[in-house]
Design an enzyme around this catalytic site. Sequence first.
Site, mmCIF file in Angstrom:
data_model
loop_
_atom_site.group_PDB
_atom_site.id
_atom_site.type_symbol
_atom_site.label_atom_id
_atom_site.label_comp_id
_atom_site.label_asym_id
_atom_site.label_seq_id
_atom_site.Cartn_x
_atom_site.Cartn_y
_atom_site.Cartn_z
ATOM 1 N N GLN A 105 0.809 -1.216 0.000
ATOM 2 C CA GLN A 105 0.000 0.000 0.000
ATOM 3 C C GLN A 105 0.843 1.266 0.000
ATOM 4 O O GLN A 105 0.483 2.262 -0.631
ATOM 5 C CB GLN A 105 -0.941 0.003 1.213
ATOM 6 C CG GLN A 105 -2.069 -1.006 1.132
ATOM 7 C CD GLN A 105 -3.006 -0.912 2.321
ATOM 8 O OE1 GLN A 105 -3.137 0.135 2.958
ATOM 9 N NE2 GLN A 105 -3.672 -2.009 2.636
ATOM 10 N N HIS A 321 -11.139 4.791 8.315
ATOM 11 C CA HIS A 321 -9.905 4.703 7.528
ATOM 12 C C HIS A 321 -10.006 5.559 6.256
ATOM 13 O O HIS A 321 -9.039 6.223 5.862
ATOM 14 C CB HIS A 321 -9.629 3.248 7.152
ATOM 15 C CG HIS A 321 -8.898 2.476 8.196
ATOM 16 N ND1 HIS A 321 -9.515 1.972 9.309
ATOM 17 C CD2 HIS A 321 -7.592 2.124 8.304
ATOM 18 C CE1 HIS A 321 -8.632 1.344 10.059
ATOM 19 N NE2 HIS A 321 -7.458 1.426 9.477
#
Length: 366
Positions: A105, A321
């Site tokens: 990521q 998130h």
Amino acid sequence: MSEREPMHVDGDTLEGGGQILRVSSALSCILGKPIHVTKIRAGRPKPGLRPQHLMGLSTLRDLCGGRLVGAEINSCEVTLYPGQIQGGSHRADTQTAGSVCLMVQSTLPCILFAARPSALTLRGGTNVSHAPQIDYTTTVFKPFAEKFGIKFDCDVRIRGYEPKGGGELVLSTAPVRNLEPITVTERGDITKIYGRAYVAGVLPIKMAKDAAATALRKLKQEFRDINVNISAVQEPRQGAFGNGNGIIVFAETSTGCIFAGDALGRRGVTPEQLGTNAAEMLLSNIRHGGCVDEHLQDQIIIFMALAKGTSRVLTGPITLHTQTAIHFSEAMTPARFTVSKTESQLPNADAYIIECQGMGASNPNI
């Protein structure tokens, strides 16, 4: 290498976890902006840098010939001075079960803007808690990310589990000039459901079979007319390190959307509970009527921010998130997001449109 005054990043903002570090450090390298991150993972039971965060930062530093200050295990404060992203071949080993998927990521957005192709060998855990399973990264995240006009490979060499890790993934891609905007707002109908329940090491295949059978029964109750195929797999010894078990199930729609639900084995949890938990998570992700599930939602924000033009994505309720990723993307780039509630294709479901006017980041090397 930039030695300008670093931008302050408060690691206690919103979700207060590692995602703040991943998003801000990736944008730091891409934009050439130094950052000073404080209160790292302040919202977690054990604050500070864990091995996967440290290795992710170190890999970014190496990719761009930058400089890190204060980067050590458990550190709650770190400064990154980025240089030019060069790319190339690099290795990062957490020496623990730290998630390689979380390292993907932070590193993938950067190597897209490198001067040359990159191949990153990432070692750690591939199927571990508090992170996407590698099967999610390859089956859900990868095809969606490629909608932005990129191509990359995730070659799973060895699977690794908690607590030892030992897994290995090779992430490779060629650089791009820029990212294309996306419009993903048509959910379509569920057309197929599939998945895999697995065991590795000394664990018996019966555990995988029981988890698969339980998930299948639960999903067939909801989708009687759709083929559901969940395989039970004994991971080959040469392809897995240590003992582990789990399950992940996917649902695809007529427009190409993919949703997932998963569960990992741990002491005291029966295979039947694993199957039930994975099926229930998948059903929850399907019922909101959006085009992305809760775990993909936040991962695409940085790509929307970097893209050239306006992106629109239909999703379910906005997670903390995702709010965090939007906050730091707007703080560090000219990109601007709007989130608006919209009518869901399903009854009694909350659906939202995330729209982003991207900054149009471009690779100076192409």
